[in-house]
Design an enzyme around this catalytic site. Sequence first.
Site, PDB file in Angstrom:
ATOM      1  N   GLU A   1      -4.294  -6.089   1.985  1.00  0.00           N
ATOM      2  CA  GLU A   1      -5.650  -6.631   2.002  1.00  0.00           C
ATOM      3  C   GLU A   1      -5.674  -7.711   0.925  1.00  0.00           C
ATOM      4  O   GLU A   1      -5.314  -7.441  -0.225  1.00  0.00           O
ATOM      5  CB  GLU A   1      -6.649  -5.512   1.684  1.00  0.00           C
ATOM      6  CG  GLU A   1      -8.059  -5.961   1.919  1.00  0.00           C
ATOM      7  CD  GLU A   1      -9.096  -4.878   1.644  1.00  0.00           C
ATOM      8  OE1 GLU A   1      -8.713  -3.729   1.401  1.00  0.00           O
ATOM      9  OE2 GLU A   1     -10.286  -5.230   1.668  1.00  0.00           O
TER      10      GLU A   1
ATOM     11  N   ARG B   1       3.217   7.413  -1.958  1.00  0.00           N
ATOM     12  CA  ARG B   1       3.094   6.150  -2.678  1.00  0.00           C
ATOM     13  C   ARG B   1       3.839   6.233  -3.992  1.00  0.00           C
ATOM     14  O   ARG B   1       4.084   7.316  -4.525  1.00  0.00           O
ATOM     15  CB  ARG B   1       1.641   5.745  -2.866  1.00  0.00           C
ATOM     16  CG  ARG B   1       0.816   6.637  -3.758  1.00  0.00           C
ATOM     17  CD  ARG B   1      -0.674   6.407  -3.563  1.00  0.00           C
ATOM     18  NE  ARG B   1      -1.167   5.134  -3.991  1.00  0.00           N
ATOM     19  CZ  ARG B   1      -1.678   4.157  -3.201  1.00  0.00           C
ATOM     20  NH1 ARG B   1      -1.729   4.243  -1.980  1.00  0.00           N
ATOM     21  NH2 ARG B   1      -2.150   3.070  -3.663  1.00  0.00           N
TER      22      ARG B   1
ATOM     23  N   LYS C   1      -5.648  -2.005  -7.900  1.00  0.00           N
ATOM     24  CA  LYS C   1      -6.002  -3.427  -7.897  1.00  0.00           C
ATOM     25  C   LYS C   1      -7.343  -3.638  -8.577  1.00  0.00           C
ATOM     26  O   LYS C   1      -7.558  -4.636  -9.243  1.00  0.00           O
ATOM     27  CB  LYS C   1      -6.107  -3.929  -6.448  1.00  0.00           C
ATOM     28  CG  LYS C   1      -4.781  -4.313  -5.836  1.00  0.00           C
ATOM     29  CD  LYS C   1      -5.014  -5.072  -4.549  1.00  0.00           C
ATOM     30  CE  LYS C   1      -4.622  -4.254  -3.360  1.00  0.00           C
ATOM     31  NZ  LYS C   1      -4.819  -4.890  -2.066  1.00  0.00           N
TER      32      LYS C   1
HETATM   33  P1  ATP Z   1      -6.695  -1.156  -2.234  1.00  0.00           P
HETATM   34  O1  ATP Z   1      -6.924   0.084  -1.408  1.00  0.00           O
HETATM   35  O2  ATP Z   1      -7.045  -1.060  -3.682  1.00  0.00           O
HETATM   36  O3  ATP Z   1      -7.115  -2.401  -1.587  1.00  0.00           O
HETATM   37  P2  ATP Z   1      -3.925  -0.829  -1.592  1.00  0.00           P
HETATM   38  O4  ATP Z   1      -3.036  -0.458  -2.703  1.00  0.00           O
HETATM   39  O5  ATP Z   1      -4.188   0.104  -0.484  1.00  0.00           O
HETATM   40  O6  ATP Z   1      -5.159  -1.294  -2.342  1.00  0.00           O
HETATM   41  P3  ATP Z   1      -3.194  -2.811   0.357  1.00  0.00           P
HETATM   42  O7  ATP Z   1      -3.271  -4.266   0.197  1.00  0.00           O
HETATM   43  O8  ATP Z   1      -4.042  -2.185   1.388  1.00  0.00           O
HETATM   44  O9  ATP Z   1      -3.474  -2.197  -1.046  1.00  0.00           O
HETATM   45  O10 ATP Z   1      -1.696  -2.350   0.520  1.00  0.00           O
HETATM   46  C1  ATP Z   1      -0.756  -2.930   1.377  1.00  0.00           C
HETATM   47  C2  ATP Z   1       0.304  -1.921   1.685  1.00  0.00           C
HETATM   48  O11 ATP Z   1       0.948  -1.492   0.483  1.00  0.00           O
HETATM   49  C3  ATP Z   1      -0.289  -0.687   2.315  1.00  0.00           C
HETATM   50  O12 ATP Z   1       0.509  -0.351   3.450  1.00  0.00           O
HETATM   51  C4  ATP Z   1      -0.212   0.351   1.248  1.00  0.00           C
HETATM   52  O13 ATP Z   1      -0.018   1.622   1.797  1.00  0.00           O
HETATM   53  C5  ATP Z   1       0.988  -0.090   0.430  1.00  0.00           C
HETATM   54  N1  ATP Z   1       0.882   0.361  -0.957  1.00  0.00           N
HETATM   55  C6  ATP Z   1      -0.112   0.116  -1.826  1.00  0.00           C
HETATM   56  N2  ATP Z   1       0.090   0.733  -2.998  1.00  0.00           N
HETATM   57  C7  ATP Z   1       1.264   1.393  -2.885  1.00  0.00           C
HETATM   58  C8  ATP Z   1       2.027   2.240  -3.752  1.00  0.00           C
HETATM   59  N3  ATP Z   1       1.622   2.528  -4.980  1.00  0.00           N
HETATM   60  N4  ATP Z   1       3.194   2.743  -3.288  1.00  0.00           N
HETATM   61  C9  ATP Z   1       3.604   2.448  -2.047  1.00  0.00           C
HETATM   62  N5  ATP Z   1       2.946   1.680  -1.188  1.00  0.00           N
HETATM   63  C10 ATP Z   1       1.780   1.148  -1.576  1.00  0.00           C
HETATM   64 MG    MG Z   2      -5.610  -0.481   1.293  1.00  0.00          MG
END
Ligand code: ATP
Ligand code: MG
Length: 546
Positions: free
Chosen positions: A31, A257, A267
């Site tokens: 995102e 994760r 974030k």
């Molecule tokens: P937010 O929910 O704060 O927007 P997010 O960490 O879910 O943040 P995204 O941009 O939706 O961010 O993440 C993109 C991809 O990265 C998603 O598939 C998510 O599952 C993966 N991702 C995010 N944080 C982690 C993490 N700590 N470890 C592994 N994968 C991650």
């Molecule tokens: Mg997300």
Amino acid sequence: MSEYKNFIEDIIDGDLKSGKVQSVYTRFPPEPNGYLHIGHAKSLCINFGLAAKYNGKCNLRFDDTNPSKEDQEYVDSIKNDIAWLGFKWDKLLFASDYFDVMFEAAVKLINKGLAYVSDETAEEIRVRRGTLTEPGTESPYRNRSVEENLRLFYEMRDGKYQDGSKVLRAKIDMASPNVNMRDPVIYRVLHATHHNTGDKWCIYPMYDFAHPIEDAYEGITHSICTLEFEDHRPLYDWVTHNCDFPAPLPQQIEFARLNVTNTIMSKRYLKKLVDEGKVMGWDDPRMPTLSGLRRRGYPAAALRDFCERIGVAKANSEVEQSYLEACVREELNRTANRVMAVFDPLKVVLTNYEGSEELTVENNPNAEPQTYRQVTFSKELYIDKSDFELVPPPKYYRLKPDGYVRLKGAYIIRCDEAILDDNGEVKELRCSVVENSKSGQDVSGVKVKGVIQWVDANNCLNVKARKLQSLLTDVKDGVTDFNERFNEQSLKEVDCKTEKSLFSAKAEDKFQFMRVGYYVMDKDSNGDNLVFNEIVSLKDGFKPSK
Ligand code: ATP
Ligand code: MG
């Protein structure tokens, strides 16, 4: 990639073998509401790694279905960071380009009697949803006719309703043991300008509806996400199935994760640090963002190596920060050129040496083929104060009164006299060069155990070195809140003298400051003002847990 197969690869092998899929197509769906961090690196390595391993493809898809927090700056930084990490996407896509597809899918569900417009408030929906132990209650709007639902949904699209006054809900099962299946909201009214579609839409799809459609529409075979979406998988499957996408339908697979000790993976909190000016920006070298780690001097190869080594698991855990540092250190030990730097200078005057000369010094003992640089040597040098002891302990192999030491890449010197200031502190050393002791051509017969770094006092650079620590202090007295754990001491700038060769370094060039640590030139350097960031210390602080 290793020979060892993780559980995702086992699933893919099975799907290929059974003929369910012919090839592997993954996606990375960020995102664009912030910069990527080390956690995203994990997801990137999995998705792009699988595509590479199975000769498949991986899309970069911006999941920009939420208009409020997204920004072009984030889109640009994410593309940049992925390229830096060494991955190449197949297609570059924006989920918001599929708003028409999603709208048509919603209309299809209404026509099938599988979705209805509800006038309930968010609170009413929440209350009627039930709990984990009690079933939900059906919405009073659940049995609207297809015609009425169509009319209302079109009116929602056409801007007839206020934010929050109507939603479209999937008609599934209010008694389902999985609360996500209790008639989830799939569209809401939101009068907001979207960074891609502008004011075209005033209704937006919910994540749980949009994501499976994006995957199915792109022909993604394996949709990999983090564990918190496990309970959403039945809904994911319900959407792709009922919206009549062609087989093979994408399969959602969840993994744990990445969490790293003392490292912020939110974030939202990282953005707060940026907005409040607690850090120099998203790419502050203390930030766990990919652009911060890059500026910190972490090589992309070390991050990939780290993600590979920690593996892919199905249970959440926390990885030691020092393990990441160990991967960085290992990569830099192989690749970084050695240079000499003195942080706490002590003047050395060579009483039997006149003039100056250029010495040829090897850059990196691990390099193949070896490369060399020129370092000037003259009558006046600096060594580090910590490499001299007036009253040395036993077995002290560095410089001491009447003792010998080798200056790296140069000569053996003997300390003839230590000159003290009024406080009794050593302020200068008078030394002599041992005859015929030049490195590589030493026939002096003098045996020394210590080798120390030095710089030419008449031809060195004064640079700033940033000593960096984690942005978070350790958890103490049960205080886990990030806001109370901000480490005010996380950045310190100190002066340091280095050999002249660093004058030609460029931002992001990485070095081992011999016997001190690894350093990277920062982009804040300009002209004569050179700034280096500490990457990692030389010593390995990582101890594998038993
Ligand atoms: P937010 O929910 O704060 O927007 P997010 O960490 O879910 O943040 P995204 O941009 O939706 O961010 O993440 C993109 C991809 O990265 C998603 O598939 C998510 O599952 C993966 N991702 C995010 N944080 C982690 C993490 N700590 N470890 C592994 N994968 C991650
Ligand atoms: Mg997300």
